[in-house]
Design a protein around this motif. Structure first.
Motif, PDB file in Angstrom:
ATOM      1  N   ALA A  16       0.745  -1.251   0.041  1.00 55.06           N
ATOM      2  CA  ALA A  16       0.037   0.147  -0.025  1.00 55.06           C
ATOM      3  C   ALA A  16       0.722   1.210  -0.012  1.00 55.06           C
ATOM      4  O   ALA A  16       2.033   1.133   0.530  1.00 55.06           O
ATOM      5  N   GLU A  17       0.505   2.621  -0.560  1.00 57.91           N
ATOM      6  CA  GLU A  17       1.094   3.441  -0.429  1.00 57.91           C
ATOM      7  C   GLU A  17       0.024   4.502   0.678  1.00 57.91           C
ATOM      8  O   GLU A  17      -1.050   4.421   0.657  1.00 57.91           O
ATOM      9  N   ILE A  18       0.923   5.041   1.536  1.00 56.92           N
ATOM     10  CA  ILE A  18       0.354   6.067   2.595  1.00 56.92           C
ATOM     11  C   ILE A  18       0.760   7.483   2.104  1.00 56.92           C
ATOM     12  O   ILE A  18       2.139   7.512   2.141  1.00 56.92           O
ATOM     13  N   THR A  19       0.049   8.360   2.085  1.00 62.98           N
ATOM     14  CA  THR A  19       0.272   9.783   1.855  1.00 62.98           C
ATOM     15  C   THR A  19      -0.491  10.523   2.674  1.00 62.98           C
ATOM     16  O   THR A  19      -1.449  10.045   3.424  1.00 62.98           O
ATOM     17  N   ALA A  20       0.227  11.633   2.911  1.00 58.10           N
ATOM     18  CA  ALA A  20      -0.357  12.833   4.121  1.00 58.10           C
ATOM     19  C   ALA A  20       0.001  14.128   3.462  1.00 58.10           C
ATOM     20  O   ALA A  20       1.191  14.376   2.807  1.00 58.10           O
ATOM     21  N   CYS A  21      -0.634  15.177   4.026  1.00 58.45           N
ATOM     22  CA  CYS A  21      -0.324  16.464   3.524  1.00 58.45           C
ATOM     23  C   CYS A  21      -0.066  17.307   4.845  1.00 58.45           C
ATOM     24  O   CYS A  21       0.631  18.352   4.818  1.00 58.45           O
ATOM     25  N   LEU A  31       1.487  -3.692  14.403  1.00 58.92           N
ATOM     26  CA  LEU A  31       1.280  -4.472  13.117  1.00 58.92           C
ATOM     27  C   LEU A  31       1.079  -5.857  13.511  1.00 58.92           C
ATOM     28  O   LEU A  31       1.976  -6.264  14.326  1.00 58.92           O
ATOM     29  N   PHE A  32       0.068  -6.584  12.925  1.00 60.33           N
ATOM     30  CA  PHE A  32      -0.012  -7.973  13.097  1.00 60.33           C
ATOM     31  C   PHE A  32       0.621  -8.948  12.250  1.00 60.33           C
ATOM     32  O   PHE A  32       0.730 -10.213  12.348  1.00 60.33           O
ATOM     33  N   THR A  33       1.345  -8.328  11.390  1.00 59.32           N
ATOM     34  CA  THR A  33       2.243  -9.041  10.511  1.00 59.32           C
ATOM     35  C   THR A  33       3.469  -8.303  10.202  1.00 59.32           C
ATOM     36  O   THR A  33       3.498  -6.959   9.972  1.00 59.32           O
ATOM     37  N   PRO A  34       4.586  -8.953   9.901  1.00 57.27           N
ATOM     38  CA  PRO A  34       5.767  -8.125   9.651  1.00 57.27           C
ATOM     39  C   PRO A  34       5.869  -7.037   8.413  1.00 57.27           C
ATOM     40  O   PRO A  34       4.953  -7.794   7.673  1.00 57.27           O
ATOM     41  N   ALA A  35       6.286  -6.202   8.401  1.00 55.64           N
ATOM     42  CA  ALA A  35       6.244  -5.159   7.274  1.00 55.64           C
ATOM     43  C   ALA A  35       7.704  -4.585   7.011  1.00 55.64           C
ATOM     44  O   ALA A  35       8.287  -4.306   7.953  1.00 55.64           O
ATOM     45  N   LEU A  36       7.668  -3.898   5.800  1.00 50.34           N
ATOM     46  CA  LEU A  36       8.708  -3.161   5.288  1.00 50.34           C
ATOM     47  C   LEU A  36       8.193  -1.792   4.923  1.00 50.34           C
ATOM     48  O   LEU A  36       6.976  -1.665   4.212  1.00 50.34           O
ATOM     49  N   CYS A  37       8.726  -0.827   5.133  1.00 52.90           N
ATOM     50  CA  CYS A  37       8.496   0.483   4.835  1.00 52.90           C
ATOM     51  C   CYS A  37       9.433   1.456   4.396  1.00 52.90           C
ATOM     52  O   CYS A  37      10.750   1.387   4.947  1.00 52.90           O
ATOM     53  N   HIS A  81       5.026  10.819   1.827  1.00 53.53           N
ATOM     54  CA  HIS A  81       4.700   9.779   1.003  1.00 53.53           C
ATOM     55  C   HIS A  81       5.416   8.205   1.337  1.00 53.53           C
ATOM     56  O   HIS A  81       6.744   8.506   1.222  1.00 53.53           O
ATOM     57  N   SER A  82       4.748   7.325   1.550  1.00 53.90           N
ATOM     58  CA  SER A  82       5.521   6.194   1.861  1.00 53.90           C
ATOM     59  C   SER A  82       5.183   4.867   1.180  1.00 53.90           C
ATOM     60  O   SER A  82       3.752   4.950   0.835  1.00 53.90           O
ATOM     61  N   ASP A  83       5.688   3.902   0.984  1.00 54.77           N
ATOM     62  CA  ASP A  83       5.402   2.618   0.517  1.00 54.77           C
ATOM     63  C   ASP A  83       5.504   1.570   1.404  1.00 54.77           C
ATOM     64  O   ASP A  83       6.580   1.468   2.437  1.00 54.77           O
ATOM     65  N   MET A  84       4.400   0.750   1.741  1.00 53.46           N
ATOM     66  CA  MET A  84       4.641  -0.337   2.772  1.00 53.46           C
ATOM     67  C   MET A  84       4.149  -1.881   1.747  1.00 53.46           C
ATOM     68  O   MET A  84       3.524  -1.853   1.262  1.00 53.46           O
ATOM     69  N   VAL A  85       5.179  -2.742   2.548  1.00 50.63           N
ATOM     70  CA  VAL A  85       5.107  -4.154   1.991  1.00 50.63           C
ATOM     71  C   VAL A  85       4.734  -5.140   3.312  1.00 50.63           C
ATOM     72  O   VAL A  85       5.472  -5.062   4.173  1.00 50.63           O
ATOM     73  N   TYR A  86       3.537  -5.956   3.168  1.00 50.21           N
ATOM     74  CA  TYR A  86       3.203  -6.457   4.416  1.00 50.21           C
ATOM     75  C   TYR A  86       3.725  -7.809   3.960  1.00 50.21           C
ATOM     76  O   TYR A  86       3.288  -8.621   3.079  1.00 50.21           O
ATOM     77  N   LEU A  87       4.489  -8.605   4.895  1.00 55.60           N
ATOM     78  CA  LEU A  87       5.009 -10.014   4.502  1.00 55.60           C
ATOM     79  C   LEU A  87       4.016 -10.788   5.098  1.00 55.60           C
ATOM     80  O   LEU A  87       3.162 -10.530   5.897  1.00 55.60           O
ATOM     81  N   THR A  88       4.280 -12.027   4.735  1.00 54.67           N
ATOM     82  CA  THR A  88       3.408 -13.344   5.528  1.00 54.67           C
ATOM     83  C   THR A  88       4.449 -13.996   6.514  1.00 54.67           C
ATOM     84  O   THR A  88       5.522 -14.310   6.198  1.00 54.67           O
TER      85      THR A  88
END
Length: 270
Positions: A16-21, A31-37, A81-88
């Motif tokens: 997912a992409e997360i953006t904010a102003c 987080l309930f699963t490991p992730a990279l950002c 602006h950030s990118d998130m990748v949720y692993l399993t």
């Protein structure tokens, strides 16, 4: 803007992409699963316990599952602006099995890893493969390469640690299949083949409670929906198990430190 909506019940990676102003702070994020950002623009502050870390675009953030964080997202020239990748867990388990006995120990000091040539190459390749909806086996192959690049640099250990609350993790995964359901202790106990009294007793040994786990899952799902979908606050409240939007808003503010509309405002309006 979401690239691919995260469904925690899937056995595949999601992104997912997360953006904010506007700058905003979120308390008690788990987080309930490991992730990279990766923060492409702006910066992210992380606080856990007494430790504080501020990360910019030159580093990759490693989120282990199950730790509670305070997070602040700060825009640069009006944009975060950030990118998130949720692993399993399956992907991480396979990696541990393939590299057993050779993993770097890792530490909580390595939640942020400066990009080296190999890590950056594999990260960019993974994002491209996921955005292009490449075949799942190819995506898994690339993420294994990313984990290997992190491992070779001595930075994979924090992602690969086992959770210290295995029963709580099992219950979290059950709740994630239907956060809005009116779960009872007996419902969950039946699914994991134990009595309700045994479940409560084991959770108490882990310093957890049934209601706090359910509340944490519902709040985590709601936070993700607010950040990555266009659903209304009322819809998100309903899908997260709250019949009253006002009650949901109060719970959200109590947990994260700001109301849902304030978070949406920070994300959308320059």
């Amino acid at each position: 803007m979401a690239i691919q909506a995260v469904n925690h019940t899937q056995k595949i990676m999601t992104t997912a992409e997360i953006t904010a102003c506007h700058s905003h702070v979120l308390h008690r994020v788990t987080l309930f699963t490991p992730a990279l950002c990766h923060v492409r623009k702006g910066s992210k502050m992380l606080q856990w316990g007494e430790r504080v870390l501020t990360v910019g675009k030159e580093s990759l953030i490693l989120f282990p599952a199950g730790i509670e964080l305070k997070i602040a997202n700060t825009p640069e020239t009006g944009k975060y602006h950030s990118d998130m990748v949720y692993l399993t867990q399956d992907i991480l388990r396979d990696f541990r099995q393939n590299h057993v006995g050779s993993l770097a120990p890792g530490s909580w000091d390595s939640l942020s890893v400066p990009f080296d040539t190999h890590t950056r190459l594999m990260w960019d390749s993974l994002l491209q493969a996921m955005r292009n909806q490449s075949p799942h086996p190819l995506q898994v192959h690339i993420v294994q390469g990313l984990l290997l690049a992190l491992h070779l640099a001595g930075n994979a250990g924090v992602l690969l640690r086992n959770r210290h609350d295995p029963l709580a993790e099992q219950i979290e995964q059950i709740f994630l299949t239907d956060p809005a359901r009116e779960w009872s202790v007996d419902d969950v106990a039946q699914q994991i083949y134990m009595s309700g009294s045994s479940l409560r007793r084991r959770l108490a040994l882990e310093d957890k409670s049934f209601r706090s786990i359910l509340e944490g899952v519902r709040m985590g799902c709601a936070l993700h929906s607010l950040q990555t979908t266009e659903l209304s606050v009322g819809q998100i409240a309903n899908e997260s198990g709250y019949a009253s939007a006002s009650r949901f808003t109060a719970r959200f503010r109590q947990r994260f430190g700001l109301v849902p509309s304030a978070l949406r405002h920070a994300m959308r309006h320059p």
